[in-house]
Write a protein that holds these residues in place. Structure first.
Motif, PDB file in Angstrom:
ATOM      1  N   THR A  94       0.860  -1.174   0.000  1.00 51.46           N
ATOM      2  CA  THR A  94       0.000   0.000   0.000  1.00 51.46           C
ATOM      3  C   THR A  94       0.897   1.224   0.000  1.00 51.46           C
ATOM      4  N   PRO A  95       0.344   2.349  -0.391  1.00 54.30           N
ATOM      5  CA  PRO A  95       1.120   3.590  -0.349  1.00 54.30           C
ATOM      6  C   PRO A  95       1.716   3.845   1.034  1.00 54.30           C
ATOM      7  N   GLN A  96       1.050   3.381   2.087  1.00 46.75           N
ATOM      8  CA  GLN A  96       1.630   3.543   3.430  1.00 46.75           C
ATOM      9  C   GLN A  96       3.048   2.998   3.493  1.00 46.75           C
ATOM     10  N   THR A  97       3.237   1.808   2.922  1.00 48.46           N
ATOM     11  CA  THR A  97       4.558   1.187   2.924  1.00 48.46           C
ATOM     12  C   THR A  97       5.508   1.972   2.030  1.00 48.46           C
ATOM     13  N   VAL A  98       5.027   2.249   0.824  1.00 48.03           N
ATOM     14  CA  VAL A  98       5.872   2.916  -0.161  1.00 48.03           C
ATOM     15  C   VAL A  98       6.276   4.311   0.322  1.00 48.03           C
ATOM     16  N   ASP A  99       5.348   4.993   1.007  1.00 50.35           N
ATOM     17  CA  ASP A  99       5.627   6.342   1.509  1.00 50.35           C
ATOM     18  C   ASP A  99       6.875   6.403   2.378  1.00 50.35           C
ATOM     19  N   ARG A 100       7.049   5.388   3.199  1.00 52.44           N
ATOM     20  CA  ARG A 100       8.212   5.420   4.103  1.00 52.44           C
ATOM     21  C   ARG A 100       9.506   5.430   3.303  1.00 52.44           C
ATOM     22  N   PHE A 101       9.492   4.752   2.167  1.00 55.24           N
ATOM     23  CA  PHE A 101      10.697   4.731   1.331  1.00 55.24           C
ATOM     24  C   PHE A 101      10.847   6.037   0.569  1.00 55.24           C
ATOM     25  N   ILE A 102       9.720   6.559   0.094  1.00 55.27           N
ATOM     26  CA  ILE A 102       9.791   7.817  -0.652  1.00 55.27           C
ATOM     27  C   ILE A 102      10.276   8.941   0.257  1.00 55.27           C
ATOM     28  N   SER A 103       9.767   8.965   1.495  1.00 58.49           N
ATOM     29  CA  SER A 103      10.153  10.089   2.343  1.00 58.49           C
ATOM     30  C   SER A 103      11.630   9.997   2.730  1.00 58.49           C
ATOM     31  N   ARG A 104      12.180   8.814   2.672  1.00 53.84           N
ATOM     32  CA  ARG A 104      13.610   8.698   2.966  1.00 53.84           C
ATOM     33  C   ARG A 104      14.479   8.985   1.743  1.00 53.84           C
ATOM     34  N   PHE A 105      14.044   8.484   0.583  1.00 58.82           N
ATOM     35  CA  PHE A 105      14.946   8.514  -0.575  1.00 58.82           C
ATOM     36  C   PHE A 105      14.468   9.380  -1.742  1.00 58.82           C
ATOM     37  N   GLY A 106      13.235   9.857  -1.682  1.00 65.30           N
ATOM     38  CA  GLY A 106      12.700  10.628  -2.811  1.00 65.30           C
ATOM     39  C   GLY A 106      12.227   9.699  -3.906  1.00 65.30           C
ATOM     40  N   GLU A 107      11.237  10.137  -4.675  1.00 61.60           N
ATOM     41  CA  GLU A 107      10.619   9.181  -5.595  1.00 61.60           C
ATOM     42  C   GLU A 107      11.406   8.936  -6.882  1.00 61.60           C
ATOM     43  N   GLU A 108      12.354   9.817  -7.217  1.00 65.20           N
ATOM     44  CA  GLU A 108      13.090   9.604  -8.476  1.00 65.20           C
ATOM     45  C   GLU A 108      13.848   8.283  -8.449  1.00 65.20           C
ATOM     46  N   LYS A 109      14.325   7.905  -7.277  1.00 66.25           N
ATOM     47  CA  LYS A 109      15.191   6.724  -7.204  1.00 66.25           C
ATOM     48  C   LYS A 109      14.398   5.435  -7.016  1.00 66.25           C
ATOM     49  N   ILE A 110      13.084   5.569  -6.854  1.00 61.03           N
ATOM     50  CA  ILE A 110      12.288   4.387  -6.505  1.00 61.03           C
ATOM     51  C   ILE A 110      11.424   3.919  -7.666  1.00 61.03           C
ATOM     52  N   ALA A 111      11.352   2.609  -7.833  1.00 59.95           N
ATOM     53  CA  ALA A 111      10.386   2.037  -8.775  1.00 59.95           C
ATOM     54  C   ALA A 111       9.525   1.067  -8.002  1.00 59.95           C
ATOM     55  N   ILE A 112       8.232   1.068  -8.298  1.00 56.21           N
ATOM     56  CA  ILE A 112       7.380   0.073  -7.643  1.00 56.21           C
ATOM     57  C   ILE A 112       6.734  -0.824  -8.687  1.00 56.21           C
ATOM     58  N   LEU A 113       6.591  -2.081  -8.340  1.00 60.61           N
ATOM     59  CA  LEU A 113       6.039  -3.053  -9.281  1.00 60.61           C
ATOM     60  C   LEU A 113       5.031  -3.936  -8.568  1.00 60.61           C
ATOM     61  N   HIS A 114       3.796  -3.900  -8.997  1.00 64.48           N
ATOM     62  CA  HIS A 114       2.831  -4.865  -8.490  1.00 64.48           C
ATOM     63  C   HIS A 114       1.641  -4.956  -9.429  1.00 64.48           C
ATOM     64  N   SER A 115       0.783  -5.906  -9.177  1.00 65.24           N
ATOM     65  CA  SER A 115      -0.228  -6.246 -10.166  1.00 65.24           C
ATOM     66  C   SER A 115      -1.351  -5.221 -10.261  1.00 65.24           C
ATOM     67  N   LYS A 116      -1.480  -4.332  -9.275  1.00 60.72           N
ATOM     68  CA  LYS A 116      -2.558  -3.359  -9.330  1.00 60.72           C
ATOM     69  C   LYS A 116      -2.225  -2.167 -10.234  1.00 60.72           C
ATOM     70  N   LEU A 117      -0.961  -2.062 -10.648  1.00 61.62           N
ATOM     71  CA  LEU A 117      -0.611  -0.996 -11.588  1.00 61.62           C
ATOM     72  C   LEU A 117      -1.125  -1.381 -12.961  1.00 61.62           C
ATOM     73  N   SER A 118      -1.437  -0.376 -13.766  1.00 62.82           N
ATOM     74  CA  SER A 118      -1.849  -0.687 -15.130  1.00 62.82           C
ATOM     75  C   SER A 118      -0.614  -1.153 -15.884  1.00 62.82           C
ATOM     76  N   VAL A 119      -0.832  -1.807 -17.003  1.00 60.65           N
ATOM     77  CA  VAL A 119       0.305  -2.351 -17.734  1.00 60.65           C
ATOM     78  C   VAL A 119       1.224  -1.221 -18.187  1.00 60.65           C
ATOM     79  N   GLY A 120       0.638  -0.067 -18.536  1.00 62.07           N
ATOM     80  CA  GLY A 120       1.453   1.077 -18.933  1.00 62.07           C
ATOM     81  C   GLY A 120       2.348   1.544 -17.793  1.00 62.07           C
ATOM     82  N   GLU A 121       1.771   1.608 -16.601  1.00 63.20           N
ATOM     83  CA  GLU A 121       2.550   2.018 -15.433  1.00 63.20           C
ATOM     84  C   GLU A 121       3.676   1.024 -15.164  1.00 63.20           C
ATOM     85  N   ARG A 122       3.334  -0.245 -15.256  1.00 62.60           N
ATOM     86  CA  ARG A 122       4.365  -1.258 -15.006  1.00 62.60           C
ATOM     87  C   ARG A 122       5.478  -1.156 -16.031  1.00 62.60           C
TER      88      ARG A 122
END
Ligand code: ADP
Ligand code: ZN
Ligand code: ZN
Length: 751
Positions: free
Chosen positions: A269-297
């Protein structure tokens, strides 16, 4: 030069290499891993395949490769991993290659994609099974329609223009599918950036506690040594495992390398991802899971491949992310069942992670509050280093757990799902403006409907599974195949009108809670309320931010969420997981209860957990009351040893599915006889059980049989299983009934 090519096909007989000549014109383009198109047999169109080896000579007279991709999507390492997986999990190499390709490219590789703000999304309107059947039975004949449907089967919710490109179809094809009721098209906002609307404060490293520091230092030594090693970070809920991950990842980042961080699908959930974003910023992070649209993935995949994302956060399949400079693999909640794939290829993520960590000489870190019995056992055999966090990081106390005996409640005349004790605690919590989570591992209104006169229960006509009543639609529904009928008014067997609901699901619980506590605001979370993208997150956010008193939910509420204001957790019936026909029933119950209990009192307010059960004396329930993993482990490991269950052996399930009961039975008997003879002749040290109908012996009109083997899984066992598969191929040649044999190594359950 000659290329060995594996065709992109899941047909068993094509699971081998074919030699093709590399024409001069393509010589510079083709490497190991290249995607190529080759003439095959007498097919009109060239077939897609992947080069798995290049060599000088071939003994055959060869055709030439027709076409090759410019871009290299996978490399020799991917091919080697695919071969290793195909052998270990008994599937085709091409099945494994598919996991490593950019999302959406199994049909067609697209370089430049259109980006839009608002778009129409295509969803399937029928069940996967129905669509596959329609294709098989030639109800749908058009190649293009089939392509579009197959693409949708693999990718949920695709933008119309994406679908047109990826599946190479025109709008009129989609219109026809829509007209015939196969798909629906919904207008929605495009969220090509999964981090959209995030406004997250930057946050800094915390000062590690002594325990955290010790774990961190030990793993850093392994990082510096550039050698593979495996760690189990065993820390109670709230002990600060995530903070250790964050600082490890920071260390890897400083070295310019990439981290793979896996979490269970459901807690992504974004709750989990947020902790990483707030530490490292979103440019360096990629997320992958089945709820993303194929374009997003696709975008996220590219971000990793181009080396822009240095931190990959994802569910199971993110282990295959195209990382070229791996520095560490972390698997959080490592005991979670979602790390084992239940579809082909039936791989174990931890095994693949181990393979990759070894190949790259980097550490593998597994983390859990309730480790998989096997993972803990490995620490006892010194195969994995045990690192413990025994204290809650922010000094929050562990919750106080109480057990309520439901048999006694019943004797005292309480017919509701809420015991006296739980009732009182909820009431207090509402008055004190604190939040409560109620957990029930069943969805629907009541589990089943039974005739009180003849005892008949209403079952699915396809699956031999009791149907579940859903109050919102007043329908009886099969959770396996989706078959549904309206609620019956009389017993189909004896025509009595004395029909009663038994057991109770989340809907019924919510209804009772509303009656018992009319002043409370409630919200429910289960598969039925969580379906379209993001609504999982929406419910959790609503619960957190909108003064909702009670969250009612299934399994989904259990995983790693952090709600500071939750001080009470009630488990309505701890028994549902105990009654499974499964050697892991105790382990699953203990894990579930401990995880649920961990949701209570995460900050400075003390938490309370009330577990209601019909089996208060069961040791897995007792151990979760004490929150004592080691006590649980020591008891359970003895049972496993005595009964010879994993981790003291491996289990291979040979699953036989057939449209026809006799045919399934015949195949099962024959395969069993074949195996039995081998065991006797070669004196194999394995335990072979008789072929039997599976506990759920019919799903979606397919009869299910299984043969269970306990063994040590090694090369010779792989050989034997492959022989069994060839026996099966020989056997079925004569018949035209549809059958399938599936090999599952150490499956999650034996249902
Ligand atoms: P876990 O992942 O083991 O469940 P978390 O990492 O979520 O635990 O930590 C639980 C809480 O403790 C969080 O609110 C976190 O910010 C806090 N925390 C973790 N480590 C520290 C620390 N070293 N000092 C202070 N607070 C900490
Ligand atoms: Zn009846
Ligand atoms: Zn069914």
């Amino acid at each position: 030069m000659i290329a060995e090519v594996i065709l992109n096909s899941n047909a068993k007989q094509l699971n081998r290499v074919f030699d093709y000549k590399i024409p001069e014109t393509l010589a510079s383009k083709i490497k190991i891993g290249s995607r190529v198109f080759v003439p095959f047999s007498n097919r009109k169109e060239p077939e897609e395949g992947f080069v798995v080896n290049i060599k000088e000579n071939s003994e055959y007279k060869l055709k030439e490769i027709v076409k090759a991709d410019e871009t290299e999507y996978i490399n020799e390492k991917n091919i080697n991993l695919s071969k290793w997986m195909a052998r270990r999990y008994f599937c085709n190499v091409s099945d494994c290659i598919k996991l490593m390709l950019p999302p959406g490219t199994t049909t067609k590789i697209i370089e430049n994609r259109v980006k839009e703000k608002n778009a129409s999304f295509v969803y399937l309107k029928k069940d996967a099974e129905d669509i596959e059947e329609a294709i098989e039975n030639k109800k749908i004949k058009s190649e293009k329609q089939i392509r579009a449907l197959q693409f949708l089967l693999e990718n949920e919710g695709v933008i119309v223009t994406d679908l047109e490109m990826f599946a190479d179809v025109t709008r009129s094809v989609l219109n026809t599918l829509k007209k015939n009721g196969y798909i629906e098209i919904i207008e929605k906002q495009v969220e090509r950036n999964p981090f959209v609307n995030k406004n997250i404060k930057k946050d800094k490293d915390l000062i590690l506690t002594e325990e955290q520091q010790n774990a961190y230092d030990t793993i850093c030594e392994a990082i510096d040594d550039h050698l593979f090693s495996e760690f189990l970070l065993f820390g109670i809920t709230g002990s600060g495992k995530t903070e250790v991950y964050l600082q490890l990842i920071e260390n890897i980042l400083k070295q310019g390398k990439t981290s793979i961080m896996l979490v269970p699908e459901i807690s992504l959930t974004p709750q989990t991802v947020d902790r990483f974003i707030s530490r490292f910023g979103e440019e360096k992070i990629a997320i992958l899971h089945s709820k993303l649209s194929v374009g997003e993935r696709y975008d996220q995949w590219n971000k990793i491949r181009e080396g822009k994302a240095k931190i990959v956060i994802g569910a199971r399949s993110a282990i295959f992310a195209p990382v070229s400079d791996l520095g560490i693999i972390i698997i959080d909640e490592e005991h979670d069942v979602s790390y084992k794939s239940e579809t082909t290829p039936r791989y174990h993520t931890k095994e693949v992670a181990r393979y990759l960590a070894k190949e790259n000489n980097v550490p593998l870190v597994l983390g859990s509050a309730t480790p998989d019995l096997d993972s803990y056992y490995r620490t006892q055999k010194q195969e994995t280093t045990l690192l413990e966090l025994n204290k809650r990081a922010n000094n929050a106390r562990l919750p106080n757990v109480e057990i309520v005996d439901l048999r006694q409640e019943l004797q005292e005349g309480n017919k509701t799902m809420i015991s006296g004790k739980l009732h009182k605690a909820i009431k207090e919590n509402i008055e004190n403006k604190k939040q409560t989570i109620l957990f029930l591992n069943r969805r629907g209104f009541s589990t089943f409907v039974m005739c009180r006169d003849c005892g008949n229960t209403i079952k699915c006509k396809n699956c031999d599974i009791t149907l579940t009543y859903h109050a919102s639609t007043k329908k009886l529904k099969c959770h396996y195949c989706g078959y549904e009928i309206s609620m019956v008014k009389e017993c189909p067997e004896c025509h009595s009108k004395n029909i009663k609901h038994f057991g109770a699901g989340t809907q019924k619980l919510e209804e009772q809670i509303k009656l018992l506590f009319p002043e409370a605001k409630t919200i429910r979370m289960d598969i039925d309320t969580v379906s379209k993208k993001n609504s999982h997150e929406k419910i959790l956010n609503q619960f957190k931010n909108e003064n909702i008193d009670i969250l009612i939910g299934t399994q989904m509420v259990v995983k790693g969420h952090h709600f500071p204001n939750v001080t009470l957790v009630g488990v309505i019936a701890a028994d549902s997981s105990l009654n499974l026909d499964d050697f892991k029933a105790n382990e699953k119950t203990f894990q579930l209860l401990t995880q649920v209990a961990g949701r209570a009192g995460r900050e400075n307010m003390p938490g309370k957990v009330i577990i209601q059960t019909y089996n208060p004396d069961n040791f897995s329930i007792e151990c979760s009351k004490k929150q004592d993993y080691k006590l649980f482990y020591n008891t359970e490991i003895l049972i496993r040893k005595q009964l010879k269950y994993p981790p003291f052996c491996d289990i291979i399930v040979i699953g036989i599915n057939s449209e026809n009961e006799q045919e399934g039975n015949r195949i099962t008997k024959n395969l069993h006889t074949y195996l039995k003879n081998r065991v006797l002749q070669e004196n194999l040290g394995i335990i072979l059980y008789k072929g039997m109908p599976a506990p759920i012996d019919k799903i979606k009109n397919k009869y299910r049989f299984r043969i269970i083997i306990k063994c040590k899984f090694d090369d010779s066992m792989i050989g034997i299983i492959n022989d069994v598969l060839s026996e099966y191929q020989k056997m079925k040649e004569s018949k035209n009934i549809k059958n399938r044999v599936i090999i599952d190594l150490n499956p999650n359950n034996l249902m």
